[in-house]
Design a protein around this motif. Structure first.
Motif, PDB file in Angstrom:
ATOM      1  N   ASP A   8       0.875  -1.175   0.000  1.00 50.00           N
ATOM      2  CA  ASP A   8       0.000   0.000   0.000  1.00 50.00           C
ATOM      3  C   ASP A   8       0.909   1.222   0.000  1.00 50.00           C
ATOM      4  O   ASP A   8       1.555   1.521   1.011  1.00 50.00           O
ATOM      5  N   ASP A  10       0.474   4.398   0.100  1.00 45.81           N
ATOM      6  CA  ASP A  10       0.231   5.539   0.988  1.00 45.81           C
ATOM      7  C   ASP A  10       0.041   5.143   2.451  1.00 45.81           C
ATOM      8  O   ASP A  10      -0.367   5.953   3.269  1.00 45.81           O
ATOM      9  N   THR A  17      -4.877  -2.938   7.499  1.00 42.98           N
ATOM     10  CA  THR A  17      -5.679  -3.278   6.335  1.00 42.98           C
ATOM     11  C   THR A  17      -6.405  -4.584   6.621  1.00 42.98           C
ATOM     12  O   THR A  17      -5.945  -5.396   7.423  1.00 42.98           O
ATOM     13  N   ASP A  88     -10.690  -9.453  -1.401  1.00 46.40           N
ATOM     14  CA  ASP A  88     -11.174  -8.105  -1.104  1.00 46.40           C
ATOM     15  C   ASP A  88     -10.201  -7.463  -0.130  1.00 46.40           C
ATOM     16  O   ASP A  88      -9.837  -8.068   0.876  1.00 46.40           O
ATOM     17  N   ASN A  90      -9.344  -3.812   2.080  1.00 45.97           N
ATOM     18  CA  ASN A  90      -9.858  -2.537   2.571  1.00 45.97           C
ATOM     19  C   ASN A  90      -8.857  -1.961   3.577  1.00 45.97           C
ATOM     20  O   ASN A  90      -8.562  -2.592   4.584  1.00 45.97           O
ATOM     21  N   ASP A  91      -8.354  -0.760   3.283  1.00 40.29           N
ATOM     22  CA  ASP A  91      -7.391  -0.140   4.195  1.00 40.29           C
ATOM     23  C   ASP A  91      -8.007   0.971   5.032  1.00 40.29           C
ATOM     24  O   ASP A  91      -7.304   1.763   5.646  1.00 40.29           O
ATOM     25  N   THR A  93      -9.520   3.540   3.975  1.00 42.94           N
ATOM     26  CA  THR A  93      -9.697   4.701   3.108  1.00 42.94           C
ATOM     27  C   THR A  93     -10.264   4.290   1.765  1.00 42.94           C
ATOM     28  O   THR A  93     -11.145   4.940   1.224  1.00 42.94           O
ATOM     29  N   SER A  94      -9.753   3.203   1.242  1.00 42.14           N
ATOM     30  CA  SER A  94     -10.229   2.709  -0.048  1.00 42.14           C
ATOM     31  C   SER A  94     -10.284   1.187  -0.009  1.00 42.14           C
ATOM     32  O   SER A  94      -9.717   0.549   0.871  1.00 42.14           O
ATOM     33  N   SER A  95     -10.989   0.632  -0.977  1.00 38.59           N
ATOM     34  CA  SER A  95     -11.094  -0.817  -1.051  1.00 38.59           C
ATOM     35  C   SER A  95     -10.974  -1.253  -2.504  1.00 38.59           C
ATOM     36  O   SER A  95     -11.201  -0.472  -3.422  1.00 38.59           O
ATOM     37  N   SER A  96     -10.589  -2.498  -2.681  1.00 40.25           N
ATOM     38  CA  SER A  96     -10.499  -3.070  -4.022  1.00 40.25           C
ATOM     39  C   SER A  96     -10.800  -4.555  -3.937  1.00 40.25           C
ATOM     40  O   SER A  96     -10.770  -5.156  -2.866  1.00 40.25           O
TER      41      SER A  96
END
Length: 116
Positions: A8, A10, A17, A88, A90-91, A93-96
């Motif tokens: 990650d 950032d 995460t 999946d 998720n940190d 702030t955002s997820s993917s």
């Protein structure tokens, strides 16, 4: 399965995460080894499960992913065919999400008993 890791750009070293691994085949399961600093909210370390959700620092979760193992239960001695694992991430702030598709050729099946 080998060669999996997590990064990650950032995140600092204390950022956490959450990674969820879900195997699509109802006769299959995944497992990761226990790693210091990783907690499990679904599935457990060192136990095969259809879904594993783990949280920790990027480095600790990446270490757990390096131990990812796959097993499929079958009544036949050899399995051929495809399968996939949904990942999946998720940190906070955002997820993917991504799907890892792979093929099994002359895969030696193992009896797992009941898969959770």
């Amino acid at each position: 399965l080998s060669g999996f890791s997590l990064s990650d750009a950032d995140a600092d070293s204390s950022s956490t995460t959450t990674v969820t691994l879900s195997v699509d085949n109802s006769l299959a399961a995944v497992m990761v080894n226990a790693q210091r600093g990783v907690t499990f909210s679904s599935g457990n370390a060192d136990v095969y499960s259809r879904t594993i959700q783990m949280t920790g620092t990027v480095a600790n979760v990446s270490s757990a992913l390096e131990t990812l193992m796959y097993m499929r239960n079958s009544t036949s001695s050899v399995i051929d065919g495809g399968d996939s694992i949904t990942v999946d991430i998720n940190d906070g702030t955002s997820s993917s999400s991504t799907i890892l598709d792979f093929s099994l050729t002359n895969y030696a099946a193992t009896s797992l008993g009941v898969i959770s």
